[in-house]
Design a protein around this motif. Structure first.
Motif, PDB file in Angstrom:
ATOM      1  N   ASN A 141      10.741  10.045   0.752  1.00 26.69           N
ATOM      2  CA  ASN A 141       9.804  11.093   1.152  1.00 26.69           C
ATOM      3  C   ASN A 141       8.449  10.896   0.481  1.00 26.69           C
ATOM      4  N   LEU A 142       8.445  10.516  -0.789  1.00 22.06           N
ATOM      5  CA  LEU A 142       7.187  10.243  -1.506  1.00 22.06           C
ATOM      6  C   LEU A 142       6.488   9.017  -0.932  1.00 22.06           C
ATOM      7  N   PHE A 143       7.259   7.998  -0.588  1.00 25.58           N
ATOM      8  CA  PHE A 143       6.665   6.807   0.025  1.00 25.58           C
ATOM      9  C   PHE A 143       6.021   7.147   1.365  1.00 25.58           C
ATOM     10  N   ALA A 144       6.699   8.014   2.117  1.00 24.19           N
ATOM     11  CA  ALA A 144       6.151   8.421   3.415  1.00 24.19           C
ATOM     12  C   ALA A 144       4.820   9.144   3.224  1.00 24.19           C
ATOM     13  N   GLN A 145       4.746  10.019   2.228  1.00 29.10           N
ATOM     14  CA  GLN A 145       3.502  10.741   1.958  1.00 29.10           C
ATOM     15  C   GLN A 145       2.392   9.792   1.523  1.00 29.10           C
ATOM     16  N   ALA A 146       2.778   8.702   0.832  1.00 31.44           N
ATOM     17  CA  ALA A 146       1.796   7.714   0.391  1.00 31.44           C
ATOM     18  C   ALA A 146       1.393   6.759   1.506  1.00 31.44           C
ATOM     19  N   ILE A 284       2.405  -1.616  -5.991  1.00 30.05           N
ATOM     20  CA  ILE A 284       1.591  -0.812  -6.905  1.00 30.05           C
ATOM     21  C   ILE A 284       1.430   0.605  -6.372  1.00 30.05           C
ATOM     22  N   GLN A 285       1.258   0.750  -5.058  1.00 30.32           N
ATOM     23  CA  GLN A 285       1.179   2.082  -4.451  1.00 30.32           C
ATOM     24  C   GLN A 285       2.469   2.858  -4.678  1.00 30.32           C
ATOM     25  N   ALA A 286       3.603   2.174  -4.533  1.00 32.85           N
ATOM     26  CA  ALA A 286       4.904   2.824  -4.737  1.00 32.85           C
ATOM     27  C   ALA A 286       5.072   3.242  -6.195  1.00 32.85           C
ATOM     28  N   TYR A 309       8.385  -3.957   4.897  1.00 31.22           N
ATOM     29  CA  TYR A 309       8.902  -2.590   4.781  1.00 31.22           C
ATOM     30  C   TYR A 309       9.369  -2.400   3.338  1.00 31.22           C
ATOM     31  N   ILE A 310       8.897  -1.364   2.666  1.00 32.94           N
ATOM     32  CA  ILE A 310       9.429  -1.100   1.340  1.00 32.94           C
ATOM     33  C   ILE A 310      10.783  -0.440   1.489  1.00 32.94           C
ATOM     34  N   ASN A 311      11.763  -0.931   0.733  1.00 32.96           N
ATOM     35  CA  ASN A 311      13.101  -0.371   0.791  1.00 32.96           C
ATOM     36  C   ASN A 311      13.293   0.663  -0.317  1.00 32.96           C
ATOM     37  N   GLU A 312      13.024   0.252  -1.576  1.00 32.00           N
ATOM     38  CA  GLU A 312      13.167   1.172  -2.688  1.00 32.00           C
ATOM     39  C   GLU A 312      12.526   0.586  -3.934  1.00 32.00           C
ATOM     40  N   VAL A 313      12.405   1.413  -4.967  1.00 36.44           N
ATOM     41  CA  VAL A 313      12.053   0.905  -6.291  1.00 36.44           C
ATOM     42  C   VAL A 313      13.197   1.246  -7.233  1.00 36.44           C
ATOM     43  N   ASN A 314      13.409   0.393  -8.201  1.00 36.09           N
ATOM     44  CA  ASN A 314      14.441   0.612  -9.198  1.00 36.09           C
ATOM     45  C   ASN A 314      13.754   0.788 -10.534  1.00 36.09           C
ATOM     46  N   THR A 315      13.920   1.966 -11.146  1.00 40.65           N
ATOM     47  CA  THR A 315      13.180   2.276 -12.375  1.00 40.65           C
ATOM     48  C   THR A 315      13.839   1.714 -13.633  1.00 40.65           C
ATOM     49  N   MET A 316      15.078   1.277 -13.543  1.00 39.22           N
ATOM     50  CA  MET A 316      15.698   0.501 -14.606  1.00 39.22           C
ATOM     51  C   MET A 316      16.522  -0.595 -13.952  1.00 39.22           C
TER      52      MET A 316
END
Length: 361
Positions: A141-146, A284-286, A309-316
């Protein structure tokens, strides 16, 4: 003067074993001339065990499952109790904490919130980024807003599914079609993920995903290469080279990641300069969309026509020397021990910035 580094690992999560592997790798790589290493183990039941400062080598994961001769306690909001000193002349506080936790109850903002309340410096993403990065629905949802390009997706809670399973399946078929991927919303390391090719496999995938979470996400399948990039920094993040996951199976599942090694990692990936610049900018946007700090690994699909297509980010992300994130930085000129040091520096830097914030008016 050495930095007193507390390593928190284990955790009440399906990724407990992955965390132990990460902790072992970090301990082996740390420069003992620069760091005093203090292990803090969280059992599968959520019990905290404080070990003595490490003074010798650790050779196996078994040695990290602390019990006898260690202090066991329930964490409370008192720094001396949570991270007690073993020497009277030492400060009771550790200089910085490195949470080497994957999955819920560690990577999701919970321990980050506790460390914020204790006002302790820590490595990696803060509460917001960790929580958003763990919940795939909120993240997307945040990626969509960005304005980031991503595949179509739908999500359901267990309550919604229980009330009308047939409607849930029909929604997936109408909006996404087959094949599609069914995932727990709040879990990493490909745990509980399945590819559904028809109604029968969709039902099975729903049932398995709901074993691991109360919320699931279903994503449209896209034909493309799996490309990953590392992001490192705080307010001015930088990116590594890109790598490609080339699984010999249909997709990069838990077994391929951690057990049979049935996957090729291609670093650097063979992509055009224009494709790299697009992926770098999106990563970087993500990172900024979730208010990232320290590190993320950003995962993409790259189609034959060059669409990313961005799939996801992994924070750890996986953090052994053979995991994608450290390998990406190794190929970018940052060796594993230096990468750990850089992350510790970033954690301390972020904490120092927060100390400038006024809390009275």
């Amino acid at each position: 003067m050495k930095i007193k580094l507390g390593l928190v690992y284990g955790g009440k999560s399906a990724e407990h074993q992955v965390s132990l592997q990460t902790a072992l790798a970090v301990i082996k790589a740390l420069d003992k001339e620069k760091f005093d290493v203090h292990p803090i183990y969280i059992t599968e039941e959520g019990e905290w065990v404080r070990g003595a400062q490490l003074t010798g080598p650790v050779e196996s994961v078994k040695e990290l499952r602390l019990s006898k001769g260690a202090e066991t306690f329930t964490p409370v909001m008192l720094n001396q109790k949570l991270f007690p000193s073993t020497k009277e002349e030492d400060s009771s506080e550790l200089d910085v904490i490195f949470p080497l936790l994957h999955g819920p109850n560690g990577e999701d903002g919970t321990i980050q919130g506790m460390l914020e309340l204790l006002n302790l410096p820590y490595v990696g993403n803060g509460v917001l980024a960790s929580a958003a990065g763990m919940d795939k629905v909120i993240m997307k949802n945040l990626f969509a807003q960005a304005g980031l390009n991503q595949v179509k997706y739908v999500s359901f809670t267990r309550t919604e599914w229980d009330k009308s399973r047939e409607e849930a399946y029909k929604k997936v078929e109408a909006e996404l079609g087959y094949p599609c991927f069914v995932k727990p919303a709040n879990l990493g390391s490909s745990v509980g993920i399945n590819k559904a090719k028809d109604r029968e496999s969709l039902i099975t995938a729903f049932e398995e995903a709901f074993e691991f979470d109360r919320k699931i996400i279903i994503e449209e399948a896209v034909v493309g290469r799996e490309i990953e990039i590392g992001v490192l920094g705080n307010d001015e993040p930088m990116c590594s080279v890109v790598g490609e996951i080339a699984p010999k199976k249909e997709f990069y599942d838990y077994k391929a990641k951690y057990e049979d090694g049935d996957t090729d990692l291609i670093i650097p990936a063979e992509i055009t300069e224009a494709e790299y610049e697009t992926i770098k900018e999106m990563a970087i946007q993500a990172f900024k969309a979730i208010d990232g700090a320290g590190l993320v690994r950003a995962d993409f699909f790259l189609t034959e026509d060059g669409t990313a297509y961005i799939n996801e980010v992994n924070t750890m992300p996986g953090f052994t020397p053979f995991s994608m994130f450290p390998l990406l930085w190794k190929h970018s000129g940052v060796e594993y021990p230096k990468l750990i040091e850089k992350l510790v520096e970033l954690g301390i830097e972020r904490h120092e910035q927060k100390q400038k914030i006024k809390h009275t008016f």
